[in-house]
Design a protein around this motif. Structure first.
Motif, short mmCIF file in Angstrom:
data_model
loop_
_atom_site.label_atom_id
_atom_site.label_comp_id
_atom_site.label_asym_id
_atom_site.label_seq_id
_atom_site.Cartn_x
_atom_site.Cartn_y
_atom_site.Cartn_z
N ALA A 161 -4.54 0.02 -17.67
CA ALA A 161 -5.80 0.76 -17.78
C ALA A 161 -6.57 0.33 -19.02
CB ALA A 161 -5.52 2.25 -17.82
N ARG A 168 -13.85 -4.42 -18.76
CA ARG A 168 -15.00 -3.81 -18.12
C ARG A 168 -16.25 -3.97 -18.96
NH1 ARG A 168 -14.52 1.02 -15.31
NH2 ARG A 168 -12.46 1.18 -16.22
N GLN A 237 -11.39 -5.14 -9.28
CA GLN A 237 -11.41 -4.51 -7.96
C GLN A 237 -10.58 -3.24 -7.94
OE1 GLN A 237 -12.65 -5.20 -4.56
NE2 GLN A 237 -14.12 -5.66 -6.15
N LYS A 238 -9.49 -3.24 -8.67
CA LYS A 238 -8.63 -2.05 -8.66
C LYS A 238 -9.30 -0.88 -9.34
CE LYS A 238 -4.09 -0.43 -9.94
NZ LYS A 238 -2.75 -0.76 -10.37
N TYR A 239 -9.94 -1.14 -10.49
CA TYR A 239 -10.51 -0.05 -11.25
C TYR A 239 -11.98 0.18 -10.95
CZ TYR A 239 -6.28 0.65 -13.83
OH TYR A 239 -4.98 0.96 -14.18
N GLY A 240 -12.55 -0.61 -10.06
CA GLY A 240 -13.87 -0.30 -9.55
C GLY A 240 -15.02 -0.62 -10.48
N TYR A 241 -15.04 -1.81 -11.07
CA TYR A 241 -16.21 -2.22 -11.84
C TYR A 241 -16.56 -3.65 -11.48
CZ TYR A 241 -12.57 -4.13 -14.93
OH TYR A 241 -11.46 -4.77 -15.43
N GLU A 242 -17.81 -4.01 -11.71
CA GLU A 242 -18.25 -5.37 -11.46
C GLU A 242 -17.81 -6.22 -12.65
OE1 GLU A 242 -20.54 -5.50 -8.60
OE2 GLU A 242 -19.88 -7.58 -8.60
N MET B 67 -18.74 -3.67 -5.41
CA MET B 67 -19.04 -2.41 -6.11
C MET B 67 -20.50 -2.01 -5.97
SD MET B 67 -16.56 -0.88 -7.24
CE MET B 67 -15.15 -1.41 -6.36
N GLN B 137 -11.96 6.95 -15.09
CA GLN B 137 -11.65 5.59 -14.62
C GLN B 137 -10.45 5.60 -13.70
OE1 GLN B 137 -14.04 3.83 -15.30
NE2 GLN B 137 -14.82 4.91 -17.08
N MET B 138 -9.44 6.38 -14.03
CA MET B 138 -8.25 6.44 -13.18
C MET B 138 -8.59 7.10 -11.85
SD MET B 138 -6.17 4.90 -15.08
CE MET B 138 -4.53 5.10 -14.52
N LEU B 140 -11.45 6.92 -10.40
CA LEU B 140 -12.20 5.91 -9.63
C LEU B 140 -11.22 4.95 -8.96
CD1 LEU B 140 -14.84 4.60 -8.88
CD2 LEU B 140 -14.96 3.54 -11.10
N ALA B 141 -10.21 4.54 -9.70
CA ALA B 141 -9.17 3.67 -9.13
C ALA B 141 -8.49 4.36 -7.96
CB ALA B 141 -8.16 3.27 -10.20
N LEU B 144 -10.77 4.43 -4.86
CA LEU B 144 -10.83 3.11 -4.20
C LEU B 144 -9.55 2.84 -3.44
CD1 LEU B 144 -12.52 1.08 -7.00
CD2 LEU B 144 -13.46 1.52 -4.77
N ARG B 148 -9.18 2.03 0.53
CA ARG B 148 -8.48 0.86 1.07
C ARG B 148 -7.40 1.28 2.05
NH1 ARG B 148 -9.16 -1.38 -4.43
NH2 ARG B 148 -10.79 -2.94 -4.21
#
Lengths: 287, 202
Positions: A161, A168, A237-242, B67, B137-138, B140-141, B144, B148
């Motif tokens: 994390a 990020r 991709q896992k944590y959802g940011y570009e 995203m 953030q966690m 959000l993970a 996602l 999936r």
């Protein structure tokens, strides 16, 4: 199959030299025949191997190690492994992302240069005690959500994390190992340079740490850089940011500046002697 | 011109903004020890780069979610937690129009539209919420990951039972039928024995 052919060849070779197979030459396979002799007459009879009286004759056997009540040998010596291996256990004092953000915001750390142990210790707010088995800093996830700094940081341990939080924001994080001598140097570089000793080379991590530092998932300094680039996308991709395009960053050179595995200071090679008084560097003669 | 001078000139020609030229020069002539990365990984690309997103292989969802196609919003989570839960936006809400999600393979998308038909809102948005942890953030993970899982569940083909299993089931059914009929016959005989014999008895 070739292996079997060899052993059959060996067997045939043996057969050629051994005497003829006769009944007197043969022997049954071990444990294939049981002794059918019944306990009768002089040698097998009377007490039938059970002795006199006691738990043995009465088929009420004592457990293995029992010494008829007195403290058995295996119970005499206590095992209290409270400090077993304590001298081998590495410690990594934590720095939270919150602390790091505060340091950056209050200009205690120069973010325009790569950050490592020496930078953190030179700020005066953090200290490392290598003599107490502290092997460097670890970055913890407190303040994860509010971390906004773009830095090139090198620590000794970081969780997934935390790595995601740093990347990020367009930064670069790396985990690197420093052996105790190198740590002493980095914890107070000025004091060490005043000694006037040539810079030593950094040693490789111990066996149990090699796996960690060669893994791209941990951004290890010994890991494959191509794998690291791929893992950056995986984490994004896992944590959802570009994932920010680091090649297009103006600070690309600074962000990707990494020390060699043998280097202690960026820009200084092992073997060089830094003279603080005369402000010179004595280098090794290239033969 | 020797290598060093050539490197020096190439460095000075470059635009040195921020990062000092001395360190840049140091990088150009950077130290390569016996453990340098180009020796450990001779065929690898040593410079950090951003790989392109993996290409969609037609039918199967490869796990990549763009995203920018998702609408992510944050709000406060429910449950206990005192000042932290009352003031910090840790709950995550992800929305997207399922019918227009090009990043899901067509076949899977159609299946999802059927399966999740009752879960879409009036505008056709499918949403996933998560307030599992204390960190945005966690969460959000987690959201996602849930998304999936939902998509991949549609791609799983149920394994057809093997011939042995089918054979076993058939034999069980036949045995059960046989026993049932045997029981019926036995009861019937009992009842017949209780009655007076019918018809001509030999």
């Amino acid at each position: 199959m070739a292996h079997l052919r060899e052993s059959s060849d060996k067997a045939l070779k043996l057969l050629r030299t051994l005497p003829r197979v006769q009944i007197g030459n043969l022997r049954p396979n071990p444990n294939s025949k049981q002794n059918d002799k019944r306990g009768r007459a002089q040698h097998g009879g009377d007490k039938h191997g059970a002795g006199n009286k006691g738990s043995g004759q009465r088929q009420n056997f004592m457990r293995l190690g029992y010494e008829t009540g007195n403290q058995a040998f295996y119970m005499r010596f206590p095992y209290e492994p409270y400090y077993k291996g304590h001298h081998m256990k590495r410690e990594y004092p934590p720095i939270s992302l919150l602390q790091l953000q505060v340091l950056v915001d209050t200009n205690r750390i120069d973010v325009s240069q790569p950050v490592d142990i020496a930078t953190l210790c030179n700020s005066g707010l953090l200290s490392l005690k290598p003599a107490e088995l502290q092997y460097g800093f670890q970055l913890t996830d407190e303040g994860l959500d509010n971390f906004k700094a773009k830095i090139n940081i090198e620590v000794q341990h970081a969780s997934e994390a935390v790595i995601a939080a740093v990347e990020r924001n367009g930064g670069v994080i790396r985990t690197a190992y420093y052996d105790p001598r190198s740590l002493q140097i980095l914890a107070n570089p000025k004091k060490w340079f005043e000694k006037g000793v040539p810079i030593p080379q950094r040693m490789l991590p111990p066996q149990d740490a090699v796996e960690y530092y060669t893994d791209a998932k941990n951004r290890g300094y010994l890991a494959n850089p191509e794998e690291i680039s791929k893992e950056r996308l995986v984490l994004a991709q896992k944590y959802g940011y570009e994932l920010p395009r680091i090649e297009d960053d103006a600070d690309y050179e600074m962000l990707t500046a990494a020390k060699d595995a043998r280097q202690l200071f960026l820009g200084l090679e092992p073997g060089w002697l830094v003279n603080l008084v005369d402000k010179t560097i004595v280098k090794l003669k290239k033969t | 011109m020797n290598k060093i001078t050539r490197a020096f000139i190439s460095v000075l020609r470059q635009n040195n903004s921020g990062y000092s030229s001395a360190t840049l020069l140091g990088r150009q002539l950077s130290y390569q020890s016996d453990l340098s990365l180009d020796k450990i990984y001779p065929n690898a690309r040593l410079q950090l780069y951003t790989p392109p997103p993996p290409p969609g292989s037609g039918d199967k969802f490869n796990g990549y979610i763009p995203m920018d196609k998702l609408e992510i919003s944050y709000s406060r989570s429910s449950g206990p937690g005192g000042q932290h839960v009352n003031t910090v936006n840790t709950k995550v809400d992800i929305r997207f129009k399922l019918a227009e999600a090009e990043w899901i393979p067509t076949k899977t998308r159609e299946k999802l539209l059927q399966v999740l038909a009752n879960k879409l809102n009036k505008e056709g948005y499918y949403f996933i919420k998560s307030d599992l942890t204390r960190s945005q953030q966690m969460n959000l993970a987690d959201a996602l990951e849930k998304l999936r899982t939902v998509i991949r569940a549609q791609e799983v083909e149920p394994v057809a039972p093997s011939e042995e299993t089918l054979e076993k089931l058939r034999r069980r059914q036949e045995k059960a039928a046989r026993q049932r009929l045997q029981l019926k016959r036995d009861r019937s005989k009992v009842k017949a024995d209780r009655r007076a014999p019918s018809g001509v008895d030999f």
